[in-house]
Design a protein around this motif. Structure first.
Motif, short mmCIF file in Angstrom:
data_model
loop_
_atom_site.label_atom_id
_atom_site.label_comp_id
_atom_site.label_asym_id
_atom_site.label_seq_id
_atom_site.Cartn_x
_atom_site.Cartn_y
_atom_site.Cartn_z
N PHE A 30 0.84 -1.18 0.00
CA PHE A 30 0.00 0.00 0.00
C PHE A 30 0.88 1.25 0.00
CE2 PHE A 30 -2.78 -3.22 1.78
CZ PHE A 30 -3.99 -2.96 1.16
N LEU A 31 0.65 2.13 -0.97
CA LEU A 31 1.42 3.37 -1.09
C LEU A 31 0.46 4.55 -0.99
CD1 LEU A 31 3.68 2.42 -4.16
CD2 LEU A 31 4.17 2.09 -1.73
N ASP A 32 0.62 5.35 0.03
CA ASP A 32 -0.26 6.51 0.23
C ASP A 32 0.49 7.76 -0.23
OD1 ASP A 32 -2.40 8.04 0.94
OD2 ASP A 32 -2.08 7.89 3.10
N GLU A 33 0.14 8.26 -1.42
CA GLU A 33 0.79 9.44 -2.00
C GLU A 33 2.31 9.26 -2.07
OE1 GLU A 33 -0.77 11.88 -3.35
OE2 GLU A 33 -2.76 11.93 -2.46
N PRO A 34 2.80 8.26 -2.81
CA PRO A 34 4.23 7.93 -2.76
C PRO A 34 5.16 8.99 -3.34
CG PRO A 34 3.14 6.71 -4.51
CD PRO A 34 2.06 7.38 -3.72
N THR A 35 4.65 9.91 -4.16
CA THR A 35 5.54 10.91 -4.76
C THR A 35 5.22 12.33 -4.32
OG1 THR A 35 4.11 11.09 -6.73
CG2 THR A 35 5.92 9.49 -6.81
N ILE A 36 4.49 12.47 -3.23
CA ILE A 36 4.13 13.78 -2.75
C ILE A 36 5.37 14.57 -2.36
CG2 ILE A 36 3.81 13.02 -0.37
CD1 ILE A 36 1.68 15.62 -2.16
N GLY A 37 5.44 15.82 -2.81
CA GLY A 37 6.54 16.69 -2.46
C GLY A 37 7.81 16.51 -3.25
N LEU A 38 7.80 15.61 -4.23
CA LEU A 38 9.01 15.37 -5.03
C LEU A 38 8.96 16.18 -6.31
CD1 LEU A 38 9.33 11.48 -4.70
CD2 LEU A 38 10.40 13.25 -3.29
N ASP A 39 10.12 16.57 -6.82
CA ASP A 39 10.17 17.29 -8.09
C ASP A 39 9.83 16.34 -9.22
OD1 ASP A 39 12.83 16.29 -9.49
OD2 ASP A 39 13.28 16.56 -7.37
N PRO A 40 9.42 16.86 -10.40
CA PRO A 40 8.97 16.00 -11.51
C PRO A 40 9.96 14.92 -11.91
CG PRO A 40 8.39 18.28 -11.96
CD PRO A 40 9.24 18.29 -10.72
N GLN A 41 11.25 15.23 -11.96
CA GLN A 41 12.23 14.23 -12.37
C GLN A 41 12.33 13.11 -11.33
OE1 GLN A 41 16.11 15.75 -13.27
NE2 GLN A 41 17.01 13.74 -13.64
N THR A 42 12.34 13.48 -10.06
CA THR A 42 12.40 12.46 -9.00
C THR A 42 11.13 11.63 -8.98
OG1 THR A 42 13.81 13.93 -7.69
CG2 THR A 42 12.79 12.08 -6.55
N ARG A 43 9.98 12.28 -9.21
CA ARG A 43 8.72 11.54 -9.29
C ARG A 43 8.79 10.50 -10.39
NH1 ARG A 43 4.58 15.99 -10.50
NH2 ARG A 43 3.42 14.20 -11.29
N ALA A 44 9.32 10.89 -11.54
CA ALA A 44 9.42 9.96 -12.66
C ALA A 44 10.34 8.79 -12.31
CB ALA A 44 9.94 10.68 -13.90
N ASN A 45 11.44 9.08 -11.61
CA ASN A 45 12.36 8.01 -11.21
C ASN A 45 11.72 7.06 -10.22
OD1 ASN A 45 14.40 9.07 -12.80
ND2 ASN A 45 15.32 10.27 -11.15
N VAL A 46 10.94 7.61 -9.27
CA VAL A 46 10.26 6.77 -8.28
C VAL A 46 9.25 5.86 -8.96
CG1 VAL A 46 8.64 6.81 -6.34
CG2 VAL A 46 10.64 8.29 -6.32
N TRP A 47 8.49 6.42 -9.91
CA TRP A 47 7.49 5.59 -10.60
C TRP A 47 8.15 4.53 -11.47
CZ3 TRP A 47 3.02 4.38 -9.25
CH2 TRP A 47 2.21 5.29 -8.56
N SER A 48 9.29 4.86 -12.03
CA SER A 48 10.03 3.87 -12.82
C SER A 48 10.41 2.70 -11.93
CB SER A 48 11.28 4.51 -13.43
OG SER A 48 12.03 3.56 -14.14
#
Length: 316
Positions: A157-175
């Motif tokens: 379960f991931l509750d807002e896993p990319t909240i507060g991250l910049d777009p590039q870091t968000r993309a890396n996390v989702w990858s």
């Protein structure tokens, strides 16, 4: 058998129903998104599924285990990553993971092997002995993700896993999330207020006022929504009359527009018309945010951003 099954689930607080008779299921290995505006019931639902809250009525199972009667067993099979960082910043990367492993009864040998495996997968092997307080925000988020995977949960379960991250870091996390889903085969249940992130999920559920208003594959839901917009430009009056006869709307200044459920077919039919002279034609297909707003009447980014940071995690 599904990884998650929810049937007629209710949760009330002082007579107010935060979750109002919802039903859905999540298959094994799915990346499943749970979307909804502030106060829709997202966090309450996740809290119930993670056995942090008891439902008022209804039934739910995780890996065929009942959330009410078998909560202790369920906790052995799930991982949970909160919105806020819960790492101990005075410990190293390895020590944070080892402490979590011990909580789940893993031997030191098994834990060390699993930690090295996950650190290599996420690209943090060289940060193994680094104090967490020295890691970047993106590194900390990835560390929390593998901590949630450490004990090999069947559902994460991931509750807002990319909240507060910049777009590039968000993309890396989702990858990484998608890679660990592929490699580990983990079922992932995620809430996000970034609508565009959910566009390539396996399935999503949209909840509003405690009720599920839509559930299914995002692209299929969009195709059912229809209403793609086709726009042409022309300076030729004869062409304009032809377009009007085929249902186009005159926008003025030589621009014409139509809404259609099958823009590709419409374009093919129009372009086959003899003597048609058009320019600047484009197709705007509905996006997931438009579907979301049409179902809930809310703009999820606005309602999230407007909330004080101190209240975001605990919003029902």
């Amino acid at each position: 058998m599904n990884a998650i099954e929810v049937q007629d689930l209710y949760k009330s607080y002082n007579g107010t129903r935060a979750v109002n008779g919802i039903s859905f299921e999540v298959g094994y290995g799915e990346l499943f998104g749970f979307l909804g505006p502030n106060g829709a019931g997202k966090t309450t639902t996740i809290s119930i599924l993670c056995t942090l809250l008891k439902p008022t009525a209804g039934r739910a199972t995780i890996a065929d285990l009942d959330i009410t009667r078998e909560s202790d067993k369920i906790r052995e099979h799930i991982g949970l990553v909160f919105q806020e960082t819960t790492l101990d910043v005075e410990l190293t990367t390895f020590e944070n993971l080892l402490f979590h492993a011990y909580l789940y009864g893993m031997s030191r040998e098994d834990a060390a092997r699993r930690i090295d495996e996950l650190l290599s997968m996420i690209g943090l092997q060289n940060k193994r002995n680094e104090l967490v307080k020295h890691l970047s925000g993106g590194m900390k988020r990835r560390l929390e993700l593998i901590r949630g995977l450490l004990h090999r949960p069947r559902v994460l379960f991931l509750d807002e896993p990319t909240i507060g991250l910049d777009p590039q870091t968000r993309a890396n996390v989702w990858s990484f999330i998608k890679e660990m889903k592929r490699v580990e085969g983990t079922t992932i249940f995620v809430t996000t207020h970034y609508i565009e992130e959910a566009s390539d999920f396996d399935r999503i559920a949209i909840i509003d006022h405690g009720r599920i208003v839509a559930v299914g594959n995002p692209q299929r839901l969009l195709s059912e929504m229809g209403q793609a917009t086709v726009t042409f430009g022309t300076a030729d009056s004869a062409t304009a009359q032809t377009l009007l006869r085929h249902g186009m709307h005159d926008l003025g200044n030589g621009a014409y527009q139509i809404k259609t459920e099958d823009p590709d077919l419409f374009l093919k039919q129009v372009m086959n018309l003899q003597g048609l002279r058009v320019n600047d034609f484009k197709v705007n297909k509905p996006v997931l945010e438009e579907l979301y707003i049409s179902l809930t009447g809310s703009e999820i980014r606005d309602e999230y951003v407007d909330r004080p940071a101190s209240k975001r995690r605990h919003t029902r």
